[in-house]
Design a protein around this motif. Structure first.
Motif, PDB file in Angstrom:
ATOM      1  N   UNK A 294       0.810  -1.043   0.244  1.00 24.35           N
ATOM      2  CA  UNK A 294      -0.517   0.437   0.198  1.00 24.35           C
ATOM      3  C   UNK A 294       0.794   1.189  -0.077  1.00 24.35           C
ATOM      4  N   UNK A 295       1.938   1.028   0.667  1.00 29.89           N
ATOM      5  CA  UNK A 295       2.910   2.252   0.223  1.00 29.89           C
ATOM      6  C   UNK A 295       3.728   2.087  -0.915  1.00 29.89           C
ATOM      7  N   UNK A 296       4.011   1.664  -1.542  1.00 30.53           N
ATOM      8  CA  UNK A 296       4.448   1.868  -2.863  1.00 30.53           C
ATOM      9  C   UNK A 296       4.517   2.953  -3.942  1.00 30.53           C
ATOM     10  N   UNK A 297       3.439   3.112  -3.840  1.00 29.00           N
ATOM     11  CA  UNK A 297       3.301   4.319  -4.813  1.00 29.00           C
ATOM     12  C   UNK A 297       3.315   6.292  -4.007  1.00 29.00           C
ATOM     13  N   UNK A 298       3.157   5.646  -3.086  1.00 27.96           N
ATOM     14  CA  UNK A 298       3.275   6.958  -1.852  1.00 27.96           C
ATOM     15  C   UNK A 298       5.048   6.787  -1.711  1.00 27.96           C
ATOM     16  N   UNK A 299       5.676   6.261  -1.822  1.00 34.24           N
ATOM     17  CA  UNK A 299       7.033   6.694  -1.677  1.00 34.24           C
ATOM     18  C   UNK A 299       7.831   6.431  -2.763  1.00 34.24           C
ATOM     19  N   UNK A 300       7.304   6.864  -4.010  1.00 34.39           N
ATOM     20  CA  UNK A 300       8.643   6.101  -5.099  1.00 34.39           C
ATOM     21  C   UNK A 300       9.218   7.069  -5.911  1.00 34.39           C
ATOM     22  N   UNK A 301       9.607   8.294  -4.855  1.00 35.43           N
ATOM     23  CA  UNK A 301      10.459   8.954  -5.298  1.00 35.43           C
ATOM     24  C   UNK A 301      11.807   8.317  -4.564  1.00 35.43           C
ATOM     25  N   UNK A 302      12.106   7.663  -3.929  1.00 33.14           N
ATOM     26  CA  UNK A 302      13.243   6.805  -3.125  1.00 33.14           C
ATOM     27  C   UNK A 302      13.462   6.283  -4.425  1.00 33.14           C
ATOM     28  N   UNK A 303      12.713   5.836  -5.435  1.00 31.51           N
ATOM     29  CA  UNK A 303      13.974   5.369  -6.504  1.00 31.51           C
ATOM     30  C   UNK A 303      13.316   5.876  -7.697  1.00 31.51           C
ATOM     31  N   UNK A 304      12.594   6.730  -7.555  1.00 32.18           N
ATOM     32  CA  UNK A 304      11.762   7.454  -8.703  1.00 32.18           C
ATOM     33  C   UNK A 304      12.261   8.871  -9.002  1.00 32.18           C
TER      34      UNK A 304
END
Length: 419
Positions: A26-36
């Motif tokens: 559920x948090x993959x989309x919210x914290x996408x900035x850590x990779x992209x």
């Protein structure tokens, strides 16, 4: 639970596997900035400051939702809350894949602040507590956090691979968004399939006194240990968010490509389950406050070195070492900082209220951390901007160490009175 048959044990572990999948997907989309982060900056055509404000919008909604989410989780079925949150977050991801405008991205992140916290976080904690027995809550939450770290590592590795398959950054980013959104939807289906209704496992509500929450809040607010722990978690969580910048740091300062940045973030995530479990064993042997102090010292040295290291390709080996040290430290902190409550003898009766207060204060880094680093990058450029920001994080590590030593001293001083 020794009298359970093979079928019951299998269903029990499918229950926990569903919570683990839900707890990170559920948090993959919210914290996408850590990779992209750099790809989002280019594809959505927004500045780093705007990207930070976007995440800050999520943080603002999330901070206001912790207490209300606890109230809601006692009045709506856990399975209903979890599945709704996962489906709603996934649908938001499908909308994000259309590359909406910046105002709509702000609205989307505000929506995710509701779907991932208000209707999810307390329900996840409740479902996990119901899964474990009264004498193995530490092991239960340890399994959850280690499992979430493993899921995060797998999904970030998959995201890096999916991104690398596209020639254009925009196409690759859209594919990653769709992957993460689908993971959230799939987790929602697992929750519906394997998590039973709440009444099958009892209730966490033991009192009908409507004034109890207010009374418990007054009791908790008078405890110095609670406020110290809130500030310790604030420092630790800020350091954790700082590690999200590693991919952009490698790309902009060390002149590496986006695939390298995504792979670096995936490597960082693989350190999470090992770090959390090792920190848990260490905390049991030497006290939680001592283990937290060691992690803060490691973080201070790691961030300080990152602030000083020149951005040269021949020094990439040093970058890997420093990033590994910081990642191990921040994941260790995340794995054990709530264990400080047991060391500080926070009464079980007010544990939930204490966690709510500590979380509300401790996770406010979601509000200010992203705009701060975005402002540094936009005004000073990547090399100098990260030098300043990592220096500040090294200082935050030292302050966290001071707070932890103060808490440990206070806990030791209070032992004779307890005895």
């Amino acid at each position: 639970m020794n009298d359970e048959g093979p079928s019951s044990r299998r269903l029990r572990w499918l229950y926990m596997a569903s919570l683990i999948l839900a707890g990170d997907s559920i948090y993959l989309l919210v914290y996408m900035r850590q990779s992209f982060q750099t790809s989002m900056h280019e594809v959505f055509e927004i500045s780093y400051t705007q990207l930070g404000i976007m995440n800050s919008m999520y943080g603002l909604l999330a901070i206001t939702a912790y207490f209300a989410g606890g109230w809601l989780s006692d009045r709506v079925a856990t399975r209903t809350l979890l599945s709704f949150s996962l489906f709603a977050t996934g649908l938001g991801g499908y909308y994000m894949a259309t590359i909406p405008s910046y105002p709509m991205l702000l609205a989307l992140h505000a929506f995710w602040g509701v779907s991932t916290i208000l209707t999810f976080w307390a329900a996840l904690v409740k479902a996990t507590r119901l899964w474990g027995g009264s004498d193995d809550q530490g092991r239960t939450f340890g399994i959850l956090d280690a499992g979430r770290g493993l899921v995060g590592a797998v999904m970030m590795t998959a995201g890096a691979w999916v991104f690398s398959r596209s020639a254009l950054a925009a196409d690759g980013l859209v594919d990653v968004i769709l992957l993460y959104a689908t993971a959230s939807m799939a987790a929602g289906l697992c929750v519906l399939a394997f998590i039973p209704p709440d009444h099958a496992h009892g209730s966490l509500t033991h009192s009908d006194n409507s004034n109890a929450p207010a009374g418990q809040l007054r009791v908790v607010a008078r405890m110095p240990a609670v406020w110290l722990q809130a500030l310790i978690i604030l420092m630790a969580y800020w350091l954790y968010l700082g590690s999200f910048e590693f991919a952009t740091f490698a790309e902009k300062v060390f002149d590496q490509d986006k695939v390298f940045g995504a792979s670096l973030s995936a490597f960082r995530e693989w350190l999470r389950p090992v770090s959390a479990i090792a920190a848990g064993f260490l905390a049991d042997r030497i006290r939680a406050s001592r283990a937290v102090s060691i992690a803060f010292i490691t973080s201070a040295v790691g961030y300080g070195a990152l602030a000083l290291i020149p951005g040269r390709a021949d020094l990439l080996w040093m970058l890997w070492i420093q990033i590994s040290a910081v990642a191990i430290a921040v994941f260790a902190l995340r794995g054990i900082y709530f264990a400080l409550m047991e060391e500080s003898k926070i009464p079980l009766l007010v544990t939930g209220t204490a966690v709510g207060l500590v979380s509300t204060i401790g996770f406010t880094a979601d509000v200010f951390a992203y705009p701060m680093v975005g402002w540094f990058l936009d005004n000073y450029g990547p090399a100098t901007g990260y030098q300043y920001y990592f220096s500040i994080l090294a200082g935050a590590s030292v302050f966290g160490l001071f707070l932890t030593l103060t808490l440990g001293w206070q806990n030791q001083r209070g032992k004779p009175r307890e005895q």
